[in-house]
Design an enzyme around this catalytic site. Structure first.
Site, mmCIF file in Angstrom:
data_model
loop_
_atom_site.group_PDB
_atom_site.id
_atom_site.type_symbol
_atom_site.label_atom_id
_atom_site.label_comp_id
_atom_site.label_asym_id
_atom_site.label_seq_id
_atom_site.Cartn_x
_atom_site.Cartn_y
_atom_site.Cartn_z
ATOM 1 N N CYS A 73 -41.498 22.995 30.657
ATOM 2 C CA CYS A 73 -42.192 22.081 29.749
ATOM 3 C C CYS A 73 -42.260 20.647 30.251
ATOM 4 O O CYS A 73 -43.289 19.980 30.083
ATOM 5 C CB CYS A 73 -41.572 22.127 28.352
ATOM 6 N N HIS A 112 -37.327 20.123 24.446
ATOM 7 C CA HIS A 112 -38.667 20.662 24.672
ATOM 8 C C HIS A 112 -39.696 19.550 24.593
ATOM 9 O O HIS A 112 -39.630 18.693 23.710
ATOM 10 C CB HIS A 112 -39.002 21.752 23.652
ATOM 11 N N ASP A 127 -49.440 22.774 23.600
ATOM 12 C CA ASP A 127 -48.237 23.108 24.360
ATOM 13 C C ASP A 127 -48.605 24.157 25.407
ATOM 14 O O ASP A 127 -49.133 25.216 25.069
ATOM 15 C CB ASP A 127 -47.177 23.668 23.393
#
Length: 275
Positions: A73, A112, A127
């Site tokens: 991420c 995250h 995302d």
């Protein structure tokens, strides 16, 4: 201080199937996110090799666009955000706490990275770096309704501390991560990245995690367990026999150019040993 800029935007867009920069619309955002999760795999090989994970934009561009790699991420969503901003989207980075696989109500570390995008006054989250359950479409933030994507359905619950993203898995709404809209700076991501890539108990330092999406499927690899999850039907699963097969699988099924790294190969051998 000005935002860092992409140096390889044309190549990046080509990898996503665009010959020219698309207009900053919701339709384009949907196409960008879906194609990104198919073109650039989620993977943590750098962490397993014992090398530092660099999350500055030039390092990510070099790794992902030129070295045939993916990332996690802090890499993939950083790169994607830079692209969105250059295309003219009103977008910024936010962060969250992964609770997938944790007991209901768990409160984990803030590790995250994702982004929020505002289009015509409407807020979405986007995302491209959440492993085997990454959403393959932007999700409306300010609704509790079920939201369809090209893969699973998702919904966002608002609560006192922010929001919880849930995915519908086998007819059950499972929590993926908790997030809020608090302003984030590079140092916040640097701290989270350092934690997940160097803390000995971090799952990123202890197991191989790879994922990629495609039309009607998700592919995942967890240590030596390879699976193709077909949307709406049974999954195919098999165990990888040895490290050479594992490396071939990373290349053929995930499009990863596996680096020649002695320590990485030793770690991969250990991770796929039968329990």
């Amino acid at each position: 201080m000005s935002e860092p800029r992409l140096t390889n935007r044309a190549l990046y867009l080509q990898r996503l199937g665009f010959d020219a920069p698309p207009a900053p619309t919701l339709e384009s955002l949907r196409a960008l996110q879906l194609r990104h999760t198919g073109a650039f795999p989620f993977e943590n090989l750098t962490t397993l090799s014992g090398e530092p994970v660099h999350i500055d934009l030039p390092s990510i561009e070099q790794k992902v666009l030129h070295e045939g790699r993916g990332g996690y991420c802090y890499e993939l969503n950083n790169l994607f955000l830079a692209l969105l901003q250059e295309l003219g989207y009103d977008a910024r980075g936010i962060s969250g706490r992964v609770v997938m696989g944790q007991p209901e109500g768990a409160w984990t570390a803030r590790t995250h990275r994702l982004s929020v995008v505002v289009l015509d006054g409407v807020r979405y989250i986007t995302d491209v770096g959440f492993g085997g359950m990454v959403p393959t479409a932007p999700l409306l933030l300010d609704t509790a309704a079920e939201q369809l994507t090209p893969h699973e359905s998702y919904r966002i619950e608002q609560h006192e501390d922010g929001y919880t993203l849930r995915a519908k898995v086998a007819d059950e709404w499972k929590a993926m991560y908790i997030f809020d809209l608090q302003r984030q700076e590079d140092i916040d991501y640097a701290v989270g990245n350092w934690y997940v890539s160097t803390w000995p108990e971090s799952s990123f330092a202890r197991q191989l995690m790879v994922a990629r999406t495609g039309e009607g499927w998700r592919r995942t690899l967890n240590n030596g367990s390879f699976a193709i999850h077909h949307i709406g039907s049974e999954s195919e699963r098999r165990q990888v026999a040895d490290v050479d097969e594992l490396i071939r699988l990373l290349q053929s099924e995930f499009g990863i150019r596996v680096p020649e790294h002695a320590q990485l190969k030793r770690v991969l051998e250990r991770l796929i040993e039968p329990a």
